[in-house]
Design an enzyme around this catalytic site. Structure first.
Site, short mmCIF file in Angstrom:
data_model
loop_
_atom_site.label_atom_id
_atom_site.label_comp_id
_atom_site.label_asym_id
_atom_site.label_seq_id
_atom_site.Cartn_x
_atom_site.Cartn_y
_atom_site.Cartn_z
N GLY A 81 -11.47 -1.68 -8.36
CA GLY A 81 -10.43 -2.12 -7.45
C GLY A 81 -10.15 -1.00 -6.45
CB SER A 100 -5.95 0.62 -2.65
OG SER A 100 -5.99 2.03 -2.82
N GLY A 105 -7.11 4.11 -0.76
CA GLY A 105 -6.41 5.34 -1.10
C GLY A 105 -7.32 6.32 -1.83
CB VAL A 106 -6.91 9.95 -2.48
CG1 VAL A 106 -5.63 10.02 -3.31
CG2 VAL A 106 -7.85 11.09 -2.85
CG ASP A 107 -4.88 7.97 -6.88
OD1 ASP A 107 -5.14 9.18 -6.86
OD2 ASP A 107 -3.71 7.53 -6.82
CG MET A 162 -8.12 -7.42 -5.56
SD MET A 162 -7.53 -7.20 -7.26
CE MET A 162 -7.43 -5.40 -7.32
CB CYS A 195 0.94 -6.68 -9.91
SG CYS A 195 -0.52 -6.61 -8.86
N GLY A 248 -7.87 3.14 -10.17
CA GLY A 248 -7.47 4.54 -10.05
C GLY A 248 -6.16 4.87 -10.74
CB CYS A 272 1.67 -2.94 -2.58
SG CYS A 272 1.64 -4.61 -3.29
#
Length: 264
Positions: free
Chosen positions: A8, A10, A12-14, A34, A94, A118, A188
């Site tokens: 998954g 996003s 982002g860094v993770d 997603m 979620c 992440g 989010c």
């Protein structure tokens, strides 16, 4: 046969570092972004980052529109729970229904065995446990994930701390900006205050009575949906010298009950 994992992602860094680490471990990685809500411009910018990471790793990335399912399972629950005078935890919902529900189903359709995110936590296939970074530990937020999916989950950041994850990404020139970007918001679909979401569906600014523990009217408040248990500001208590905190919410009468710390 090569190990397969759906990550998954996003933007982002993770999730970016998660995908990199799993590829280094020998997994055949596929990414999925997603779409969970309709905030304008949000998804376009994030998916561009995901595609950039995908290009760097040479992996396929999917755009998966789950906004309808998210609204039904998470967003509506969020609004209705506040309406009932309770405090929702949309991330728990979620994770159960979307990230480790719908994403598992998507992995099945693609013929992919494992699913990774992440999150900062650990999973041994039977139980979740806290991650190394106690300040970022997210094991609580997966408390309601269905037990039967646990053997399929991987959390590479469970033994990492956030600062090391960011430093790792910054060492990769094409992805350096992802390592330097600000943290995403905790919820989010909430850009600023949760009350901005509630205002779209109902009038939350209805003045009501503030009660003490004995049920006596001691002040006023600006509408019960502005408050959660433990909040200490935004209402009046006549003649009070000590801080007062919300200890109960009565949505049916638009009243809140407050008390001093020792009365909580």
């Amino acid at each position: 046969m090569k190990k397969t994992v759906l990550v998954g992602m996003s933007g982002g860094v993770d999730s970016t570092v998660t995908a990199i680490l799993l590829q280094k471990e020998g997994y055949e990685v596929t990414g999925v972004y997603m779409k969970l809500h309709e905030n304008e411009g949000y998804h376009e910018a994030n998916f561009e980052k995901v595609k950039r990471v995908g290009a760097y790793l040479g992996i396929e990335v999917h755009f998966y529109d789950l906004s309808e399912a998210f609204k039904h399972e998470v967003y509506d629950y969020f609004v209705e729970t506040y309406k009932e005078g309770l405090t929702p935890n949309p991330c728990v919902m979620c994770n159960r229904t979307i990230k480790f529900g719908k994403m598992i189903e998507f992995a099945d359709r693609l013929g992919i065995d494992k699913v990774a995110t992440g999150h900062y936590l650990n999973c041994d296939g039977q139980f979740f446990s806290a991650g190394k970074d106690h300040a970022k530990d997210q094991s609580y937020f997966v408390a309601q994930v269905k037990k039967e999916v646990l053997p399929r989950l991987i959390f590479p950041l469970g033994n990492w701390v956030k600062e090391d994850v960011k430093a790792f990404a910054k060492e990769i020139p094409p992805l350096k900006d992802i390592g330097e970007q600000k943290e995403s918001s905790e919820i989010c679909f909430v850009e600023n205050e949760y009350t901005e979401i509630l205002e779209r569906h109902m009038n939350i600014d209805q003045e009501g009575e503030t009660l003490n523990a004995q049920g006596e009217v001691v002040g006023k408040h600006k509408g019960y949906m502005h408050y959660t248990i433990g909040k200490r500001r935004g209402f009046s208590v006549h003649g009070a010298h000590d801080p007062h905190y919300v200890k109960a919410i009565k949505p049916e009468t638009n009243q809140i009950v407050v008390g001093t710390r020792d009365q909580l």
